[in-house]
Design an enzyme around this catalytic site. Sequence first.
Site, short mmCIF file in Angstrom:
data_model
loop_
_atom_site.label_atom_id
_atom_site.label_comp_id
_atom_site.label_asym_id
_atom_site.label_seq_id
_atom_site.Cartn_x
_atom_site.Cartn_y
_atom_site.Cartn_z
N HIS A 325 0.84 -1.20 0.00
CA HIS A 325 0.00 0.00 0.00
C HIS A 325 0.87 1.25 0.00
CE1 HIS A 325 -3.20 2.62 2.15
NE2 HIS A 325 -3.26 2.76 0.85
N LEU A 336 5.59 3.12 2.94
CA LEU A 336 5.00 1.94 2.30
C LEU A 336 4.41 1.09 3.41
CD1 LEU A 336 4.47 -0.22 0.11
CD2 LEU A 336 6.79 -1.05 0.51
N GLU A 337 3.12 0.82 3.31
CA GLU A 337 2.45 -0.02 4.30
C GLU A 337 2.32 -1.41 3.68
OE1 GLU A 337 -1.43 0.67 7.19
OE2 GLU A 337 -1.66 1.14 5.09
N ILE A 338 3.03 -2.37 4.23
CA ILE A 338 2.94 -3.75 3.71
C ILE A 338 1.83 -4.45 4.48
CG2 ILE A 338 4.11 -5.98 3.59
CD1 ILE A 338 6.65 -4.60 2.93
N TYR A 373 -3.74 -0.03 8.67
CA TYR A 373 -3.47 0.79 9.85
C TYR A 373 -3.71 2.29 9.56
CZ TYR A 373 -0.90 3.41 13.39
OH TYR A 373 -0.55 4.34 14.34
#
Length: 559
Positions: A325, A336-338, A373
Amino acid sequence: ARIASNSPKTFMGLPEVKIGLLPGGAGTQLLPRLVGLQGALDMILTGKNIYAYKAKKMGLVDDVVEPDKLKRAAIIMAERLLKKPMERKGKKGFMNWFLEKTPVGRNVVLKQAGKMAMKQSQGNYPAIPAILDCIETGVKKGLEAGLAKEREHFEALMLTPESKALRSLFFATTDNKKNPYGKSEREIHTLGMIGAGFMGAGIAEVSVTKGVNVLLKDIAPETLQTAQSQIWKSLQKKVKRRALSKPEAQKQMGNLQPQLDYRAFDQADMVIEAVLEKMDLKKVIIKDIEEHSPEDVIIASNTSSLSLTEMAQAAKKPENVIGMHYFSPVPKMPLLEIVTTEQTSKEVISACYDFGLKQGKTVVVVKDGPGFYVNRILGPYLNECLLLVDEGAAFDVVDKALIKKGFPVGPITLLDQVGLDISAHVTEVTRPLFEPREGFKTTPAVTQMYEAGRLGRKNGQGFYTYDPKSKKRKGPDQSAYKFFNGNGDKKIPLEDMQNRAVLAMLNEAVMCLEEGLIANPTDGDLGAVFGIGFLPFTGGPFRYLDSWGPANVVAEMER
Ligand SMILES: NC(=O)c1ccc[n+]([C@@H]2O[C@H](COP(=O)([O-])OP(=O)(O)OC[C@H]3O[C@@H](n4cnc5c(N)ncnc54)[C@H](O)[C@@H]3O)[C@@H](O)[C@H]2O)c1
């Protein structure tokens, strides 16, 4: 004398302000004397990087040469200096002379810089007025007085909670560069990128610039063209700043392969999809990827709101499915949201973590759930802001309150910018999570506005009105109040507005931690600061909560 190499890796700066300090080794005194008041203020107040040629132009260095000619240039310079001392000439022109050399002119510069810096920092960063004070003292009372002032302020700044918070963020970001899943064996050399729209083009850009081959696929030739020219333009900007050489830019562009089919996808180590936000379409794409790519290919989705767990069910190997994301605009946003599901393999997470680092991102790994999140904590915050409007606060007053608090964009403006279609979608996805909670009030306003055809800035109809040509924001759109109980004429105390909005976000962040969605508070802090721009001077929601004191936070929430 100073000589710099012209390598794009060479850059200079005084970054102390970024950790809430000032350049204490005489930086606030010597730099204005070297490059002038205007250049020094800009560098010290922003902490920005200056590349070699710009450094030469502004007088920060005296010469710029190829990296392998540094030694030779140094010898020549030394010999020249033996014969004749260096004479540095300031910038020419009457205006420059006036602003740099006359007391009245300097006063104008200092005043203007102070005004701008305070507007941008909203008085939340004590280093800013301290730096201005040091520079002003040095300019008006001389070097000795300036140095004394610098020592005094430096010592005080070291002890401020803002500097402590910013330093802890800095260290957390540095720690974040170590992959907690261990260095991956799988390196991503070739990336298949499906969807060349706004996000796809951005992800392609941050990959080709790091030497990754990108097969950029879309179904619309014109989108591919737009993506290509967007990336090329962005590289050209760096070339212009001399942060990138022309041949290097061409090489990076050569890493991009725009295409309408799945050619060469059998070479892909990873495929990221960024097509429209539709579950059925994403499932079809997963099947297509499996058909055209190697068996163990990593399949990543850039979805911002769909369930990764459901998506993974469409895959033959759900352990290879993961969320990557990114935030828009991708080249600028650092996070970067994994997103992982129960089935995602550690090896895949590890490879994606390394890949995110390679792209220059700060990476947090979170578990799948509505809004993941970052968007999940954003939900109750935006909802609370909309409730304030429902109670009668004006759109622009709510925006101003939270900008003053330290957010980069006001919440109502943010909704318009993101688009009310996307905002309504995220609202609906997260609604089942929030609504059953006792005492949790939601407002249907955004969904209703979207259903009435308001898309926000993109169609010029949202909470604000927009200039049809330039798309520049004008005033609040009075007709948008019909979606609320209030009509913008009620005054709510500033601090109440700020606390209600921020506490809604803090509360949600704590719930995410309790539910194990994020692994630890540091990830929660990094995600919020780098994904949303949550008050960096607090160090992030968890650190802020600690400094506020959990008991005080609970008392304020109950009030
Ligand atoms: N825009 C944002 O701020 C943002 C932020 C984070 C995540 N996302 C997510 O990224 C994804 C894409 O968003 P966007 O804003 O780039 O949308 P966009 O509309 O700009 O781009 C989507 C692209 O997908 C292409 N496409 C559609 N079907 C395709 C197919 N079968 N094969 C190949 N290409 C196809 C379209 O032609 C279009 O170019 C969505 O899942 C969205 O939720 C968006």
